[in-house]
Write a protein that holds these residues in place. Structure first.
Motif, PDB file in Angstrom:
ATOM      1  N   ALA A   1      46.468  10.301  91.697  1.00 58.95           N
ATOM      2  CA  ALA A   1      45.151  10.124  91.080  1.00 58.95           C
ATOM      3  C   ALA A   1      44.069  10.869  91.861  1.00 58.95           C
ATOM      4  CB  ALA A   1      44.812   8.642  91.010  1.00 58.95           C
TER       5      ALA A   1
ATOM      6  N   TYR B   1      46.500  -0.201  84.232  1.00 62.83           N
ATOM      7  CA  TYR B   1      45.131  -0.572  84.580  1.00 62.83           C
ATOM      8  C   TYR B   1      44.187  -0.416  83.393  1.00 62.83           C
ATOM      9  CZ  TYR B   1      47.346  -0.079  89.097  1.00 62.83           C
ATOM     10  OH  TYR B   1      48.220  -0.190  90.142  1.00 62.83           O
TER      11      TYR B   1
ATOM     12  N   ASP C   1      49.261   5.305  90.923  1.00 61.02           N
ATOM     13  CA  ASP C   1      48.099   6.128  91.262  1.00 61.02           C
ATOM     14  C   ASP C   1      48.373   7.172  92.340  1.00 61.02           C
ATOM     15  OD1 ASP C   1      46.240   5.083  89.489  1.00 61.02           O
ATOM     16  OD2 ASP C   1      45.631   3.479  90.843  1.00 61.02           O
TER      17      ASP C   1
ATOM     18  N   ARG D   1      40.159   1.533  92.973  1.00 68.27           N
ATOM     19  CA  ARG D   1      40.770   2.744  92.444  1.00 68.27           C
ATOM     20  C   ARG D   1      39.812   3.459  91.485  1.00 68.27           C
ATOM     21  NH1 ARG D   1      42.425   2.562  87.336  1.00 68.27           N
ATOM     22  NH2 ARG D   1      44.103   4.068  87.672  1.00 68.27           N
ATOM     23  N   GLY D   2      40.251   4.584  90.955  1.00 66.84           N
ATOM     24  CA  GLY D   2      39.564   5.237  89.859  1.00 66.84           C
ATOM     25  C   GLY D   2      38.135   5.638  90.142  1.00 66.84           C
TER      26      GLY D   2
ATOM     27  N   THR E   1      45.461  14.264  84.841  1.00 65.51           N
ATOM     28  CA  THR E   1      45.545  12.862  85.232  1.00 65.51           C
ATOM     29  C   THR E   1      46.370  12.091  84.198  1.00 65.51           C
ATOM     30  OG1 THR E   1      43.413  12.861  86.375  1.00 65.51           O
ATOM     31  CG2 THR E   1      44.239  10.731  85.616  1.00 65.51           C
TER      32      THR E   1
ATOM     33  N   TYR F   1      46.381   2.999  97.433  1.00 64.14           N
ATOM     34  CA  TYR F   1      46.838   3.352  96.095  1.00 64.14           C
ATOM     35  C   TYR F   1      48.190   2.722  95.790  1.00 64.14           C
ATOM     36  CZ  TYR F   1      49.845   6.808  98.425  1.00 64.14           C
ATOM     37  OH  TYR F   1      50.789   7.420  99.221  1.00 64.14           O
TER      38      TYR F   1
END
Length: 409
Positions: A47, A378, A44, A18-19, A372, A40
């Protein structure tokens, strides 16, 4: 890497993460003509990395559900999985399940992941390869021979979990009990060992690359000595502590270990450097891409994700050890959503401003955009800024100016 896997090019890549790391992998994969699939969690759903992907698959049970990730890859028509870092990146069973499904695993073999994930087994492998290690023992009765002060460390540990510093013999039993409790909670494994403690030390790591044809090289070192709660927050390359002879010696030691275990893909061999004596000792091998990999990319000009994907598709490394040269100096700083006035505890909320300056020219790897939502599910890292310059002084200047001009809130 099997012959069958090496005969087929990759076409669609699922990133099991992720991210910012998912976005960073997507960026390179697209330049190689690959389609990108995201997975996801509920948190998320909106995201930026999900929006960036060509296709996104929801994971009702989250990023630790390996079976669901493999199923998502099959459903999306992916032929390879890149684990990024964290979550399942160093889980040998997950790597094996990916390969058992007929998918290409972007990383080292499951056997190597399992061996290097066990600190006791990894240390034995280092000793067998002739790499210096710290005095240690799996038997608490050997504490005096290890010597005080010492560290109690979890065999399956990482990030400082399951680790205790013991100054006196009288404190050993309590430290072992506390370390075992923490290790069971974090890793489901209560095995511990004792290891000599070095009071004045630096954290030096060597980036390695290996292919399925037996070639292994290193890309020099990164220094990651600036840490908080056993977590790196500033990383740089090269280290100002290493001279050319020590750099060559420690790099060769990393390659020797990698060769002895048949390492493929990108990885990092981590060492502890005694700041007073100049001796270095093996710590561990991270069988994945590191958060701080961009500093190595900056000084070598090599895209490590591209190298990983080429190796996974069966290509030989296109670079020899003699081709590797560090140019200039690079520093990475991690940007966290934390409350500095409250012990740097994670902070939550919605990103209302995220404006990066055009000058000075630095690299921004981020997982956020305006609006966001940063929650509690997380790690609170929002982004990384990587500066590269001809000298360390100039690099610090560029980094400082970029951070001063950054508008985030």
């Amino acid at each position: 890497m099997s012959d069958q896997a090496s005969e087929r090019p990759l076409q669609t890549l699922l990133v099991a993460n992720r991210g910012e790391i998912a976005r960073r992998i997507f960026a390179t994969a697209r330049t190689m003509g690959l389609s990108c699939v995201a997975v996801y969690s509920d948190a998320d759903a909106d995201a930026p990395f999900v929006v960036d992907a060509d296709m996104a698959v929801h994971l009702p049970t989250g990023y630790l559900d390996g079976d669901a990730i493999v199923a998502a890859a099959m459903r999306a028509g992916a032929d390879a999985i890149h684990p990024g870092y964290g979550f399942l990146a160093e889980n040998g069973a997950f790597a094996q399940s990916v390969m058992d499904a007929g998918l290409t695993w972007v990383g080292p073999s499951p056997a190597v992941i399992e061996t290097m994930g066990d600190k006791i087994a990894a240390k034995k492998a280092a000793e067998a390869a002739g790499v210096p290690t710290l005095q240690s023992s799996e038997d608490a009765a050997d504490a005096e021979s290890v010597g005080f002060p010492l560290l109690v460390k979890a065999a399956a540990g990482g990030g400082g979990k399951g680790m205790r510093l013991v100054e006196r013999a009288d404190d050993l039993d309590d430290a072992i009990a506390a370390a075992q409790r923490e290790a069971v909670g974090a890793f489901g494994d209560d095995r511990i060992f004792l290891e000599r403690y070095v009071r004045r030390s630096r954290h030096i790591e060597i980036q390695i690359l290996g292919d399925s044809h037996g070639r292994i090289i290193h890309l020099g070192e990164r220094e990651c000595s600036i840490q908080r709660r056993h977590q790196k927050i500033v990383e740089e390359a090269p280290s100002v502590r290493l001279d050319d002879d020590l750099r060559q010696t420690i790099g060769s030691a990393a390659v020797s270990l990698a060769q002895s275990i048949g390492y493929e893909s990108a990885g990092t061999v981590e060492f502890l450097l005694d700041d007073e004596s100049g001796e270095f000792f093996f710590l561990e091998v991270n069988t994945r891409l590191q958060v701080e990999h961009p500093v190595t990319e900056a000084v070598t000009g090599l895209d490590l994700v591209r190298q990983q994907l080429l190796v996974a598709s069966g290509h030989k490394l296109g670079v020899d050890q003699s081709d590797v040269a560090a140019t200039g100096h690079a520093i990475e700083v991690r940007l966290y959503a934390e409350d500095a006035a409250n012990g740097f505890l994670p902070a939550t909320g919605t990103v209302e401003a995220w404006s990066r300056p055009d000058e000075p020219a630095v690299r921004w790897d981020s997982g956020i955009e305006v609006n966001t939502v940063v929650g509690v599910s997380y790690d609170p890292m929002l982004a990384k800024v990587i500066a590269h310059g001809p000298t360390r002084v100039e690099t610090i200047g560029r980094l400082t100016l970029a951070l001063e001009r950054l508008h985030v809130g």
